[in-house]
Design an enzyme around this catalytic site. Structure first.
Site, PDB file in Angstrom:
ATOM      1  N   ALA A  33      44.316  34.936  27.182  1.00  0.00           N
ATOM      2  CA  ALA A  33      43.500  35.064  25.855  1.00  0.00           C
ATOM      3  C   ALA A  33      42.937  36.412  25.799  1.00  0.00           C
ATOM      4  O   ALA A  33      41.997  36.490  24.936  1.00  0.00           O
ATOM      5  CB  ALA A  33      42.547  33.755  25.714  1.00  0.00           C
ATOM      6  N   GLY A  76      40.599  38.177  30.664  1.00  0.00           N
ATOM      7  CA  GLY A  76      40.653  38.718  32.086  1.00  0.00           C
ATOM      8  C   GLY A  76      40.720  37.573  33.079  1.00  0.00           C
ATOM      9  O   GLY A  76      40.157  37.665  34.274  1.00  0.00           O
ATOM     10  N   SER A  77      41.212  36.294  32.837  1.00  0.00           N
ATOM     11  CA  SER A  77      41.245  35.027  33.588  1.00  0.00           C
ATOM     12  C   SER A  77      41.747  35.267  34.929  1.00  0.00           C
ATOM     13  O   SER A  77      41.252  34.982  35.926  1.00  0.00           O
ATOM     14  CB  SER A  77      41.631  33.884  32.957  1.00  0.00           C
ATOM     15  N   ASP A 130      41.217  45.626  34.206  1.00  0.00           N
ATOM     16  CA  ASP A 130      40.544  44.323  34.177  1.00  0.00           C
ATOM     17  C   ASP A 130      39.700  44.312  35.675  1.00  0.00           C
ATOM     18  O   ASP A 130      38.680  43.871  35.768  1.00  0.00           O
ATOM     19  CB  ASP A 130      41.738  43.332  34.091  1.00  0.00           C
TER      20      ASP A 130
END
Length: 322
Positions: free
Chosen positions: A104, A107-108, A152
């Site tokens: 999404a 930066g998961s 990121d």
């Protein structure tokens, strides 16, 4: 041996996504309202060297040796082991939990990596410095995204607003005045790697056209840096709008994101744009602090599946191990 837990925030690229892959600058900020957490526990009854991976969000629960070696968590465990020159880890279990939406633009993947690297290294008594944490997380990002810029893992590791140019040392960004952002999730899952690969194919077919767009994005980023460092927050809004239009020319927006951007403007936002890879995921709006709730509610009514409000401040702190 006590359990160790470490956390890492999400992130948002304020300006410069996609162009940053092609050596143009970008600005990113941590999003501390969402986090990834990694906890490492000793497994007293297990044989030495056995590492159990437990990541409910991706339906993973298995011994490391039984996991695909290309799985990102498996890679980072072995990278930490190599970095610390360990023959083997003590028997342990690492559990990953995250409230950062997957695929999404927040930066998961990098946040999970940073948290896990910190927890693992602290667990064995050798916490790694930020530079090393970021470097290992970048290697894991290469599995996720193929040719990541490195932004990121950098902004998430240091958990401060940064100015980033691929191949150059990053700079911590001076934030002269705090400002408020509303982030809205379109609900459309869109892996970054797919959008990045499409932009690369288009660039290879028409480099003059796409380099001109990347240069225009770089100009926006440069002007945005001046605004942030001089406290000219109102001027950031039009720059967000300009950046979004340029991303649309890269064909990485979509109808749902454009609708949310338009909705944010109608609700009083100073500017808005997609964030991350695009074609789904999240958008971001710059707002007056007093308007943040109203804008967030308007975005939910317009179809966003969730929103969050975050403030970018002159001093932000990073997650750590405990």
């Amino acid at each position: 041996m006590p359990a160790i837990t470490a956390s890492a925030p999400g992130k948002a690229i304020l300006f410069g996504e996609h162009a940053v892959v092609y050596h143009r600058p970008a600005i990113a900020v941590p999003v501390t309202q969402v986090k990834a957490r990694a906890s490492v526990f000793a497994q007293i009854q297990a044989p030495a060297g056995q590492v159990w991976l437990d990541a409910p969000d991706i339906h993973l629960s298995a011994v490391l040796d039984e996991v695909d070696p290309a799985q990102p968590l498996a890679i980072l465990v072995r990278e930490v082991q190599r970095e610390l020159a360990l023959e083997r880890f003590p028997a342990l279990k690492i559990t990953i939990r995250s409230d950062i939406p997957l695929a999404a633009g927040l930066g998961s993947g990098a946040a999970v990596s940073v948290a896990a690297i910190r927890a693992l290294s602290a667990f064995v008594g050798h916490p790694l410095p930020d530079e090393t944490v970021s470097r290992i997380a970048y290697r894991v990002e290469q599995v996720h995204h193929g040719t990541p810029s490195g932004i990121d893992n950098t902004v998430i590791t240091y958990a401060q607003p940064i100015w980033f140019l691929r191949g150059a040392p990053f700079e911590l960004l001076k934030v002269a005045q705090p400002f408020t952002l509303v982030i809205a999730d379109s609900g459309i899952t869109s892996p970054t790697v797919a959008a990045v690969q499409d932009v690369r194919r288009h660039h290879e077919l028409d480099p003059l056209k796409y380099d001109a767009i990347f240069d225009a994005i770089a100009s926006v980023v440069n002007r945005a840096r001046t605004c942030i460092e001089q406290g000219q927050i109102h001027d950031l809004g039009p720059l967000m709008d300009e950046n979004h239009c340029l991303l649309k020319r890269l064909d990485v927006s979509c109808g749902a994101l454009d609708h949310l951007v338009d909705t944010a403007h109608s609700a009083g936002a100073l500017g808005a744009k997609l964030i991350g890879g695009g074609r789904g995921g999240n958008m971001i709006a710059l707002v007056h602090a007093v308007d943040a709730r109203l804008v967030a509610e308007a975005l939910l009514r317009a179809g966003a599946v969730r929103t969050l409000i975050t403030e970018v401040t002159p001093h932000q702190t990073q997650g750590g191990a405990c």
